[in-house]
Design an enzyme around this catalytic site. Structure first.
Site: not given
Length: 490
Positions: A135, A165, A240
């Protein structure tokens, strides 16, 4: 209704207010109870054995560990273009929008301006191979990676897997002596083991936090392959794709998601899952997963009793695709799958994960209980088709490169066997100018009829540079066949 869970995304074009909060920090360590009696009581009778308390060893300073690994943690800067409706909001992983009744991410429409995004990542070899979240780099037009020492490199996205992901990047024009870290064994981590997170939350580079493994194998309903490590190490937007380390300096997880409006609840993709996907992401750019062609559910004690079984763990076949791999191999409704290629199956989710890690077209041993009797079947797996809300997995040409290149489009075989589909088109590319939107079926390239993505890719590669190639297509959602002229760059 809003989801309690949100992916660890930096909202592009949004400024996050930063609040500094003082927090107490310490390690709760119990003092051992003494097992020695005072002198006057040494000869007294003991009514019951004394159970000594357990002394929990505490780590010393984490500074040496941080110094040894932080050079491999990078800042990932992304320029991406998304549909206008997607700007300025956090986006949810596949499946969350439908589950929580939220509007799903737009699948098309007018393209908005370039958005800026930030995330984290980490180097896993000396030549510039970087792991981060899908992402973080999804829809990226440009990716720039900045190292802890200030050096910066442009990066190419080698492969992405939206369902877990995970994404792999390769730094361009980088030296071959870059600092890097190794993937550890996430299966060896126990609840309560200490962990360390490093990343770039809110753009605060090389921020360090520590905590413990709070739980293992968490299914947060982000996708069919959820098996997250849960940690209370502080992670925030910008973390992230960053690493979660054990105390040996090995990466045992990739920080990916948090619980909205909660403190100390974060999730990381286990390193063992990443390790299993890495070769396919590097080589193929995507992950093609095995498929049995069936619907399964958990075998409960009540179902086991109704079926007259003496086991209460496994995945029971609830429905079979009429012409799927499982049906062709002899699987039947009510079969209880207990093992696939040596992996014990205890639930329907475990079956999905086990089969998804296997390659399509491979022949595997499937152990079942049928009417209480054990049976072994040899199943040749199919390729998992895209589900609702997912993108098609792009096909590769004979040389291992995506079938987009100079023409600006990706092709894939239609999972329903209808032919060759255009699954992605680059804005401004020849395919875009030829009006070939995603979902288009290619029926003919030049004078050659095509039935597979390999045939179409070969015909496109054979086109003469500078020519105008005639295509026979079927627009998405239409039964009408039309002609398109595709300019072939010289």
């Amino acid at each position: 209704m809003s989801s309690p869970l949100t992916s660890r995304r930096a909202a592009r074009g949004v400024l996050f207010p930063l609040m500094m909060v003082a927090a107490a920090c310490g390690q709760a360590v119990g003092s051992p109870a003494s097992t020695s009696a005072p002198p006057a009581m040494r000869n007294a009778p003991v009514a019951a054995p004394v159970i000594p308390s357990v002394t929990v060893p505490t780590p010393g300073s984490l500074a040496p560990l941080v110094e040894s690994v932080k050079g491999a943690v990078v800042n990932v800067e992304v320029q991406a273009r998304e549909p206008m409706a997607a700007q300025g909001r956090l986006r949810l992983p596949p499946g969350w929008a439908e589950q929580f009744g939220l509007p799903d991410r737009p699948q098309g429409g007018e393209q908005g301006p370039v958005q800026q995004g930030l995330g984290s990542g980490f180097l896993i070899d000396a030549k510039g191979l970087v792991l981060t979240n899908n992402h973080v780099v999804e829809n990226a037009e440009r990716v720039r990676v900045k190292l802890d020492d200030g050096r910066a490199f442009e990066a190419q996205v080698l492969g992405r897997d939206p369902l877990t992901d995970v994404a792999v990047l390769q730094l361009e024009h980088a030296p071959d002596n870059l600092p890097h870290v190794a993937l550890g064994d996430s299966d060896a981590m126990r609840v309560g083991d200490f962990v360390l997170a490093i990343g770039n939350p809110f753009g605060l580079t090389s921020s360090v936090s520590s905590g413990i493994v709070s739980a293992r194998a968490r299914d947060i309903h982000a996708g069919p392959y959820d098996e997250f490590l849960q940690t209370d190490a502080a992670i925030n937007p910008g973390n992230s794709g960053g690493p979660l380390f054990n105390l040996q300096g090995e990466v045992i997880g990739m920080n990916t998601a948090i619980v909205r409006q909660a403190t100390g609840i974060g999730f990381a993709v286990p390193s063992n899952l990443i390790h299993s996907l890495l070769p396919r992401l590097e080589k193929d750019g995507a992950v093609r997963r095995g498929w049995l062609g069936l619907a399964a559910q958990d075998l409960t004690p009540d179902l086991a009793r109704a079926l007259g079984l003496k086991v209460d763990k496994g995945a029971i076949v609830a429905d079979l695709n009429a012409n799927g791999p499982g049906a062709r191999a002899g699987l039947k409704d009510d079969d209880v799958i207990t093992q696939v290629e040596g992996t014990a199956i205890e639930s329907a989710g475990g079956l999905t994960r086990a089969v998804g890690l296997l390659r399509p077209d491979s022949k595997v041993a499937v152990h079942v209980l049928r009417e209480g009797k054990p049976l072994e079947l040899a199943v040749t797996l199919g390729t998992r088709p895209a589900q609702k809300g997912e993108s098609e997995v792009p096909s590769r040409d004979e040389e291992g490169a995506p079938a987009k290149g100079r023409l600006g489009m990706r092709l894939a075989d239609d999972p329903q066997g209808q032919g060759v589909r255009v699954v992605q088109v680059e804005p401004g590319s020849p395919a875009d100018r030829a009006e070939l939107p995603p979902g288009t079926l290619l029926r003919q390239v030049g004078d050659q009829k095509v039935a597979t993505s390999q045939e179409a890719a070969a015909a496109l590669r054979a086109a003469k540079p500078g020519s105008m190639l005639l295509l026979r297509i079927q627009p998405p959602g239409s039964d009408v066949t039309l002609l398109r002229a595709l300019p072939v760059p010289s």
